[in-house]
Design a protein around this motif. Structure first.
Motif, PDB file in Angstrom:
ATOM      1  N   TRP A 253       0.826  -1.210   0.000  1.00 26.74           N
ATOM      2  CA  TRP A 253       0.000   0.000   0.000  1.00 26.74           C
ATOM      3  C   TRP A 253       0.859   1.258   0.000  1.00 26.74           C
ATOM      4  O   TRP A 253       0.553   2.225  -0.699  1.00 26.74           O
ATOM      5  CB  TRP A 253      -0.929   0.015   1.224  1.00 26.74           C
ATOM      6  CG  TRP A 253      -1.911  -1.104   1.317  1.00 26.74           C
ATOM      7  CD1 TRP A 253      -2.105  -1.941   2.386  1.00 26.74           C
ATOM      8  CD2 TRP A 253      -2.855  -1.526   0.320  1.00 26.74           C
ATOM      9  NE1 TRP A 253      -3.095  -2.857   2.113  1.00 26.74           N
ATOM     10  CE2 TRP A 253      -3.566  -2.621   0.855  1.00 26.74           C
ATOM     11  CE3 TRP A 253      -3.161  -1.094  -0.961  1.00 26.74           C
ATOM     12  CZ2 TRP A 253      -4.568  -3.291   0.150  1.00 26.74           C
ATOM     13  CZ3 TRP A 253      -4.157  -1.756  -1.676  1.00 26.74           C
ATOM     14  CH2 TRP A 253      -4.842  -2.833  -1.123  1.00 26.74           C
ATOM     15  N   GLY A 254       1.951   1.239   0.768  1.00 26.15           N
ATOM     16  CA  GLY A 254       2.824   2.412   0.819  1.00 26.15           C
ATOM     17  C   GLY A 254       3.459   2.708  -0.525  1.00 26.15           C
ATOM     18  O   GLY A 254       3.627   3.876  -0.906  1.00 26.15           O
ATOM     19  N   TRP A 255       3.810   1.649  -1.263  1.00 27.07           N
ATOM     20  CA  TRP A 255       4.416   1.820  -2.587  1.00 27.07           C
ATOM     21  C   TRP A 255       3.387   2.297  -3.608  1.00 27.07           C
ATOM     22  O   TRP A 255       3.634   3.244  -4.368  1.00 27.07           O
ATOM     23  CB  TRP A 255       5.015   0.487  -3.024  1.00 27.07           C
ATOM     24  CG  TRP A 255       5.438   0.455  -4.471  1.00 27.07           C
ATOM     25  CD1 TRP A 255       6.351   1.263  -5.079  1.00 27.07           C
ATOM     26  CD2 TRP A 255       4.946  -0.420  -5.503  1.00 27.07           C
ATOM     27  NE1 TRP A 255       6.471   0.953  -6.417  1.00 27.07           N
ATOM     28  CE2 TRP A 255       5.617  -0.086  -6.698  1.00 27.07           C
ATOM     29  CE3 TRP A 255       4.019  -1.456  -5.498  1.00 27.07           C
ATOM     30  CZ2 TRP A 255       5.367  -0.751  -7.888  1.00 27.07           C
ATOM     31  CZ3 TRP A 255       3.770  -2.129  -6.687  1.00 27.07           C
ATOM     32  CH2 TRP A 255       4.443  -1.767  -7.870  1.00 27.07           C
ATOM     33  N   VAL A 256       2.203   1.687  -3.612  1.00 25.74           N
ATOM     34  CA  VAL A 256       1.171   2.014  -4.599  1.00 25.74           C
ATOM     35  C   VAL A 256       0.600   3.413  -4.381  1.00 25.74           C
ATOM     36  O   VAL A 256       0.405   4.176  -5.335  1.00 25.74           O
ATOM     37  CB  VAL A 256       0.030   0.969  -4.564  1.00 25.74           C
ATOM     38  CG1 VAL A 256      -1.161   1.431  -5.398  1.00 25.74           C
ATOM     39  CG2 VAL A 256       0.529  -0.374  -5.064  1.00 25.74           C
ATOM     40  N   ILE A 257       0.336   3.782  -3.118  1.00 29.70           N
ATOM     41  CA  ILE A 257      -0.360   5.040  -2.837  1.00 29.70           C
ATOM     42  C   ILE A 257       0.596   6.218  -2.654  1.00 29.70           C
ATOM     43  O   ILE A 257       0.372   7.306  -3.193  1.00 29.70           O
ATOM     44  CB  ILE A 257      -1.247   4.876  -1.580  1.00 29.70           C
ATOM     45  CG1 ILE A 257      -2.285   3.769  -1.815  1.00 29.70           C
ATOM     46  CG2 ILE A 257      -1.937   6.197  -1.228  1.00 29.70           C
ATOM     47  CD1 ILE A 257      -3.112   3.422  -0.585  1.00 29.70           C
ATOM     48  N   TRP A 258       1.673   6.004  -1.891  1.00 31.33           N
ATOM     49  CA  TRP A 258       2.562   7.123  -1.574  1.00 31.33           C
ATOM     50  C   TRP A 258       3.930   7.028  -2.247  1.00 31.33           C
ATOM     51  O   TRP A 258       4.748   7.921  -2.116  1.00 31.33           O
ATOM     52  CB  TRP A 258       2.747   7.232  -0.056  1.00 31.33           C
ATOM     53  CG  TRP A 258       1.508   7.685   0.646  1.00 31.33           C
ATOM     54  CD1 TRP A 258       1.014   8.950   0.702  1.00 31.33           C
ATOM     55  CD2 TRP A 258       0.595   6.863   1.395  1.00 31.33           C
ATOM     56  NE1 TRP A 258      -0.150   8.981   1.429  1.00 31.33           N
ATOM     57  CE2 TRP A 258      -0.434   7.712   1.877  1.00 31.33           C
ATOM     58  CE3 TRP A 258       0.547   5.508   1.701  1.00 31.33           C
ATOM     59  CZ2 TRP A 258      -1.490   7.238   2.637  1.00 31.33           C
ATOM     60  CZ3 TRP A 258      -0.512   5.036   2.465  1.00 31.33           C
ATOM     61  CH2 TRP A 258      -1.514   5.885   2.923  1.00 31.33           C
ATOM     62  N   GLY A 259       4.192   5.955  -2.941  1.00 32.43           N
ATOM     63  CA  GLY A 259       5.469   5.791  -3.619  1.00 32.43           C
ATOM     64  C   GLY A 259       6.638   5.552  -2.691  1.00 32.43           C
ATOM     65  O   GLY A 259       7.789   5.783  -3.064  1.00 32.43           O
ATOM     66  N   HIS A 260       6.363   5.063  -1.472  1.00 30.00           N
ATOM     67  CA  HIS A 260       7.435   4.776  -0.515  1.00 30.00           C
ATOM     68  C   HIS A 260       8.065   3.423  -0.836  1.00 30.00           C
ATOM     69  O   HIS A 260       7.376   2.404  -0.878  1.00 30.00           O
ATOM     70  CB  HIS A 260       6.894   4.744   0.915  1.00 30.00           C
ATOM     71  CG  HIS A 260       6.415   6.069   1.405  1.00 30.00           C
ATOM     72  ND1 HIS A 260       5.431   6.213   2.373  1.00 30.00           N
ATOM     73  CD2 HIS A 260       6.776   7.330   1.062  1.00 30.00           C
ATOM     74  CE1 HIS A 260       5.219   7.489   2.599  1.00 30.00           C
ATOM     75  NE2 HIS A 260       6.019   8.188   1.817  1.00 30.00           N
TER      76      HIS A 260
END
Length: 288
Positions: A253-260
């Motif tokens: 979720w962090g990668w998909v939504i916030w690019g983390h």
């Protein structure tokens, strides 16, 4: 199939589902905190769960011993502090790192057992613990020019969760899971309301936030039910390693939504922490 095997399997499945649902709740909480304070969010989500649970407790209330009440208080304080620290950390560090630090709760369990039960940590457990805390250090990787105190707050959420784990297990032989949950959420609602008012926050929610708060609250209710089910069905030493699947969900979720994207330190720390939990589970199994 033995009853023990069935309970362990139920606990593992409940843990995986809990980890997925709580990763979604974390996404909602991180988003909604751009408009309301942590205390207000915790108040409304706790009140929602109390309203849902209250009818289920009709005719089931019983007088409890002072010892049981003390355990209820410990469980409620641990859960409340754990959630506050987790939500505060979500505002300041990536979702996957906040979730990883919260997932360090199994590392804190032996120290909580020492405090609650006065049982000293066996020598065999020190190696897994040291491996795990090296992993935590890698995730935080503090240096004179790179230190974020919110990582410490995130780790404090693990301490609160560890108290919750131990006391939930202690309550499982004394009260129903519904009683454990409604006592905790009532305590959380009261404390967060006092905190919000003390901070001068309005508990009124903006119209565009209601849907998000309802979604977070619903996910939290289902997640906490599964969490309680998991830790009352099987020992923490068996269930805890499975909970680390939640880090993968949070990372996605962090990668998909916030690019983390976790850096090498965070990935290495995750591997060591997971390894430490597996080692701890192995030690517990041998001693059982």
């Amino acid at each position: 199939m033995s009853q023990e095997y069935y309970n362990v399997r139920k606990g593992i499945f409940a843990t995986i589902t809990y980890a997925f649902i709580m990763s979604i709740a974390a996404v909602g909480a991180k988003h909604v905190q751009t408009q309301i304070s942590v205390a207000v969010l915790v108040f409304w989500q706790s009140l929602f769960c109390v309203v849902v649970l209250f009818p289920q407790m009709r005719g089931k209330w019983e007088k409890r011993s002072f010892d049981t009440i003390k355990i209820h208080i410990l469980r409620s304080v641990g859960g409340f502090v754990g959630f506050l620290c987790y939500y505060w950390a979500l505002n300041e560090i990536p979702l996957v790192e906040a979730s990883l630090l919260r997932s360090c709760a199994p590392l804190c369990v032996p120290f909580v057992v020492l405090i609650v039960h006065k049982i000293f940590i066996p020598k065999a457990r020190w190696v897994p613990l040291l491996v795990g805390f090296v992993g935590v250090a890698l995730v935080i990787h503090p240096t004179p020019t790179n230190f974020n105190p919110w990582h410490i707050v995130g780790f404090l959420s693990a301490v609160g969760l560890a108290f919750s784990m131990i006391t939930t297990r202690m309550l499982s032989t004394k009260v129903s899971s519904h009683e454990t949950m409604i006592v905790y959420f009532s305590f959380s609602a009261a404390c967060s309301l006092i905190m919000a008012l003390a901070q001068g926050d309005s508990i009124a929610l903006p119209v565009n936030v209601w849907g998000w708060v309802l979604a977070v609250s619903g996910a939290l209710y289902v997640g906490m039910y599964l969490y309680t089910l998991a830790y009352t069905s099987a020992p923490a030493s068996l269930v805890s390693p499975v909970s680390y699947v939640g880090i993968a969900f949070s990372g996605f979720w962090g990668w998909v939504i916030w690019g983390h994207v976790p850096d090498a330190y965070a990935i290495s720390g995750t591997v060591l922490i997971f390894l430490s939990v597996l080692l701890s589970a192995s030690v517990a199994k041998k001693r059982a």
